[in-house]
Write a protein that holds these residues in place. Structure first.
Motif, PDB file in Angstrom:
ATOM      1  N   ASP A  46       0.832  -1.210   0.000  1.00 57.40           N
ATOM      2  CA  ASP A  46       0.000   0.000   0.000  1.00 57.40           C
ATOM      3  C   ASP A  46       0.866   1.260   0.000  1.00 57.40           C
ATOM      4  O   ASP A  46       0.578   2.219  -0.725  1.00 57.40           O
ATOM      5  CB  ASP A  46      -0.933   0.023   1.204  1.00 57.40           C
ATOM      6  N   MET A  47       1.921   1.246   0.804  1.00 54.81           N
ATOM      7  CA  MET A  47       2.819   2.399   0.866  1.00 54.81           C
ATOM      8  C   MET A  47       3.529   2.610  -0.468  1.00 54.81           C
ATOM      9  O   MET A  47       3.650   3.746  -0.936  1.00 54.81           O
ATOM     10  CB  MET A  47       3.834   2.224   1.994  1.00 54.81           C
ATOM     11  N   LEU A  48       4.017   1.529  -1.075  1.00 51.26           N
ATOM     12  CA  LEU A  48       4.691   1.637  -2.367  1.00 51.26           C
ATOM     13  C   LEU A  48       3.746   2.196  -3.423  1.00 51.26           C
ATOM     14  O   LEU A  48       4.128   3.057  -4.215  1.00 51.26           O
ATOM     15  CB  LEU A  48       5.202   0.267  -2.834  1.00 51.26           C
ATOM     16  N   ALA A  49       2.532   1.685  -3.448  1.00 47.34           N
ATOM     17  CA  ALA A  49       1.556   2.125  -4.450  1.00 47.34           C
ATOM     18  C   ALA A  49       1.228   3.602  -4.296  1.00 47.34           C
ATOM     19  O   ALA A  49       1.036   4.316  -5.277  1.00 47.34           O
ATOM     20  CB  ALA A  49       0.292   1.282  -4.353  1.00 47.34           C
ATOM     21  N   ARG A  50       1.208   4.060  -3.081  1.00 43.60           N
ATOM     22  CA  ARG A  50       0.825   5.439  -2.799  1.00 43.60           C
ATOM     23  C   ARG A  50       1.995   6.417  -2.902  1.00 43.60           C
ATOM     24  O   ARG A  50       1.828   7.546  -3.383  1.00 43.60           O
ATOM     25  CB  ARG A  50       0.220   5.511  -1.397  1.00 43.60           C
ATOM     26  N   ASP A  51       3.204   5.997  -2.482  1.00 42.91           N
ATOM     27  CA  ASP A  51       4.302   6.941  -2.273  1.00 42.91           C
ATOM     28  C   ASP A  51       5.491   6.831  -3.225  1.00 42.91           C
ATOM     29  O   ASP A  51       6.186   7.815  -3.439  1.00 42.91           O
ATOM     30  CB  ASP A  51       4.840   6.802  -0.846  1.00 42.91           C
ATOM     31  N   HIS A  52       5.766   5.659  -3.755  1.00 42.90           N
ATOM     32  CA  HIS A  52       6.979   5.475  -4.564  1.00 42.90           C
ATOM     33  C   HIS A  52       6.735   5.930  -6.004  1.00 42.90           C
ATOM     34  O   HIS A  52       5.811   5.465  -6.659  1.00 42.90           O
ATOM     35  CB  HIS A  52       7.432   4.006  -4.545  1.00 42.90           C
ATOM     36  N   VAL A  53       7.588   6.816  -6.486  1.00 45.11           N
ATOM     37  CA  VAL A  53       7.477   7.329  -7.852  1.00 45.11           C
ATOM     38  C   VAL A  53       8.394   6.499  -8.752  1.00 45.11           C
ATOM     39  O   VAL A  53       9.572   6.315  -8.453  1.00 45.11           O
ATOM     40  CB  VAL A  53       7.865   8.823  -7.908  1.00 45.11           C
ATOM     41  N   PHE A  54       7.836   5.998  -9.833  1.00 44.14           N
ATOM     42  CA  PHE A  54       8.566   5.143 -10.773  1.00 44.14           C
ATOM     43  C   PHE A  54       8.848   5.912 -12.056  1.00 44.14           C
ATOM     44  O   PHE A  54       7.920   6.392 -12.715  1.00 44.14           O
ATOM     45  CB  PHE A  54       7.739   3.892 -11.118  1.00 44.14           C
ATOM     46  N   SER A  55      10.111   5.997 -12.434  1.00 43.50           N
ATOM     47  CA  SER A  55      10.450   6.683 -13.679  1.00 43.50           C
ATOM     48  C   SER A  55       9.860   5.945 -14.878  1.00 43.50           C
ATOM     49  O   SER A  55       9.459   6.573 -15.860  1.00 43.50           O
ATOM     50  CB  SER A  55      11.968   6.835 -13.823  1.00 43.50           C
ATOM     51  N   ALA A  56       9.775   4.620 -14.801  1.00 38.71           N
ATOM     52  CA  ALA A  56       9.219   3.820 -15.896  1.00 38.71           C
ATOM     53  C   ALA A  56       7.722   4.076 -16.092  1.00 38.71           C
ATOM     54  O   ALA A  56       7.169   3.702 -17.127  1.00 38.71           O
ATOM     55  CB  ALA A  56       9.465   2.338 -15.645  1.00 38.71           C
ATOM     56  N   LEU A  57       7.093   4.706 -15.119  1.00 37.39           N
ATOM     57  CA  LEU A  57       5.668   5.033 -15.219  1.00 37.39           C
ATOM     58  C   LEU A  57       5.490   6.537 -15.414  1.00 37.39           C
ATOM     59  O   LEU A  57       4.524   7.130 -14.943  1.00 37.39           O
ATOM     60  CB  LEU A  57       4.925   4.563 -13.965  1.00 37.39           C
ATOM     61  N   ASP A  58       6.443   7.148 -16.097  1.00 36.02           N
ATOM     62  CA  ASP A  58       6.409   8.596 -16.352  1.00 36.02           C
ATOM     63  C   ASP A  58       6.355   9.396 -15.061  1.00 36.02           C
ATOM     64  O   ASP A  58       5.594  10.359 -14.929  1.00 36.02           O
ATOM     65  CB  ASP A  58       5.238   8.971 -17.261  1.00 36.02           C
ATOM     66  N   ASN A  59       7.184   8.972 -14.112  1.00 37.09           N
ATOM     67  CA  ASN A  59       7.298   9.653 -12.818  1.00 37.09           C
ATOM     68  C   ASN A  59       5.966   9.727 -12.077  1.00 37.09           C
ATOM     69  O   ASN A  59       5.600  10.763 -11.520  1.00 37.09           O
ATOM     70  CB  ASN A  59       7.920  11.043 -12.980  1.00 37.09           C
ATOM     71  N   ARG A  60       5.274   8.594 -12.084  1.00 42.58           N
ATOM     72  CA  ARG A  60       4.011   8.474 -11.348  1.00 42.58           C
ATOM     73  C   ARG A  60       4.134   7.358 -10.329  1.00 42.58           C
ATOM     74  O   ARG A  60       4.966   6.465 -10.453  1.00 42.58           O
ATOM     75  CB  ARG A  60       2.864   8.137 -12.306  1.00 42.58           C
ATOM     76  N   THR A  61       3.275   7.418  -9.340  1.00 45.10           N
ATOM     77  CA  THR A  61       3.152   6.310  -8.405  1.00 45.10           C
ATOM     78  C   THR A  61       2.274   5.238  -9.058  1.00 45.10           C
ATOM     79  O   THR A  61       1.646   5.480 -10.096  1.00 45.10           O
ATOM     80  CB  THR A  61       2.491   6.765  -7.090  1.00 45.10           C
ATOM     81  N   VAL A  62       2.208   4.073  -8.432  1.00 36.24           N
ATOM     82  CA  VAL A  62       1.320   3.017  -8.917  1.00 36.24           C
ATOM     83  C   VAL A  62      -0.115   3.515  -8.938  1.00 36.24           C
ATOM     84  O   VAL A  62      -0.829   3.335  -9.938  1.00 36.24           O
ATOM     85  CB  VAL A  62       1.455   1.746  -8.035  1.00 36.24           C
ATOM     86  N   ASP A  63      -0.549   4.135  -7.864  1.00 41.94           N
ATOM     87  CA  ASP A  63      -1.927   4.629  -7.794  1.00 41.94           C
ATOM     88  C   ASP A  63      -2.213   5.654  -8.882  1.00 41.94           C
ATOM     89  O   ASP A  63      -3.271   5.615  -9.517  1.00 41.94           O
ATOM     90  CB  ASP A  63      -2.227   5.214  -6.418  1.00 41.94           C
ATOM     91  N   GLN A  64      -1.270   6.548  -9.131  1.00 43.28           N
ATOM     92  CA  GLN A  64      -1.456   7.550 -10.179  1.00 43.28           C
ATOM     93  C   GLN A  64      -1.500   6.896 -11.558  1.00 43.28           C
ATOM     94  O   GLN A  64      -2.294   7.294 -12.410  1.00 43.28           O
ATOM     95  CB  GLN A  64      -0.338   8.593 -10.132  1.00 43.28           C
ATOM     96  N   ALA A  65      -0.642   5.903 -11.774  1.00 42.19           N
ATOM     97  CA  ALA A  65      -0.624   5.199 -13.057  1.00 42.19           C
ATOM     98  C   ALA A  65      -1.944   4.461 -13.283  1.00 42.19           C
ATOM     99  O   ALA A  65      -2.487   4.475 -14.392  1.00 42.19           O
ATOM    100  CB  ALA A  65       0.560   4.237 -13.112  1.00 42.19           C
ATOM    101  N   LEU A  66      -2.459   3.824 -12.241  1.00 43.14           N
ATOM    102  CA  LEU A  66      -3.755   3.147 -12.363  1.00 43.14           C
ATOM    103  C   LEU A  66      -4.855   4.145 -12.717  1.00 43.14           C
ATOM    104  O   LEU A  66      -5.675   3.882 -13.594  1.00 43.14           O
ATOM    105  CB  LEU A  66      -4.101   2.406 -11.067  1.00 43.14           C
ATOM    106  N   GLU A  67      -4.854   5.273 -12.043  1.00 46.31           N
ATOM    107  CA  GLU A  67      -5.863   6.310 -12.316  1.00 46.31           C
ATOM    108  C   GLU A  67      -5.750   6.843 -13.742  1.00 46.31           C
ATOM    109  O   GLU A  67      -6.755   7.218 -14.354  1.00 46.31           O
ATOM    110  CB  GLU A  67      -5.727   7.461 -11.324  1.00 46.31           C
ATOM    111  N   ALA A  68      -4.519   6.862 -14.269  1.00 47.21           N
ATOM    112  CA  ALA A  68      -4.289   7.371 -15.621  1.00 47.21           C
ATOM    113  C   ALA A  68      -4.611   6.325 -16.687  1.00 47.21           C
ATOM    114  O   ALA A  68      -4.522   6.611 -17.879  1.00 47.21           O
ATOM    115  CB  ALA A  68      -2.842   7.832 -15.764  1.00 47.21           C
ATOM    116  N   GLY A  69      -4.938   5.112 -16.256  1.00 46.29           N
ATOM    117  CA  GLY A  69      -5.307   4.075 -17.206  1.00 46.29           C
ATOM    118  C   GLY A  69      -4.158   3.245 -17.746  1.00 46.29           C
ATOM    119  O   GLY A  69      -4.314   2.529 -18.744  1.00 46.29           O
ATOM    120  N   VAL A  70      -3.001   3.318 -17.104  1.00 39.95           N
ATOM    121  CA  VAL A  70      -1.867   2.493 -17.525  1.00 39.95           C
ATOM    122  C   VAL A  70      -2.223   1.035 -17.244  1.00 39.95           C
ATOM    123  O   VAL A  70      -2.728   0.712 -16.163  1.00 39.95           O
ATOM    124  CB  VAL A  70      -0.577   2.900 -16.767  1.00 39.95           C
TER     125      VAL A  70
END
Length: 64
Positions: free
Chosen positions: A20-44
């Protein structure tokens, strides 16, 4: 891959609290500098997100 399956895999790999913490807080460069939660919301696609998480945290191939 469904989001529920993705969340289950995250919890199995990292534990529920850390996942849960990783999904919410960790920013991934491979996901265009988004967190998991942000990437999911963006439809990745969840498979793309899972690959990014696995690469970033060196998850062994047999658990990918």
């Amino acid at each position: 891959m469904r989001i529920t399956v993705f969340r289950k895999m995250m919890a199995e790999e990292f534990g529920e609290i850390r996942a849960d913490m990783l999904a919410r807080d960790h920013v991934f460069s491979a996901l265009d500098n988004r967190t998991v939660d942000q990437a999911l919301e963006a439809g990745v696609p969840t498979k793309e997100i899972w690959r990014a998480v696995c690469e970033a945290f060196e998850v062994p191939p047999e658990r990918r």
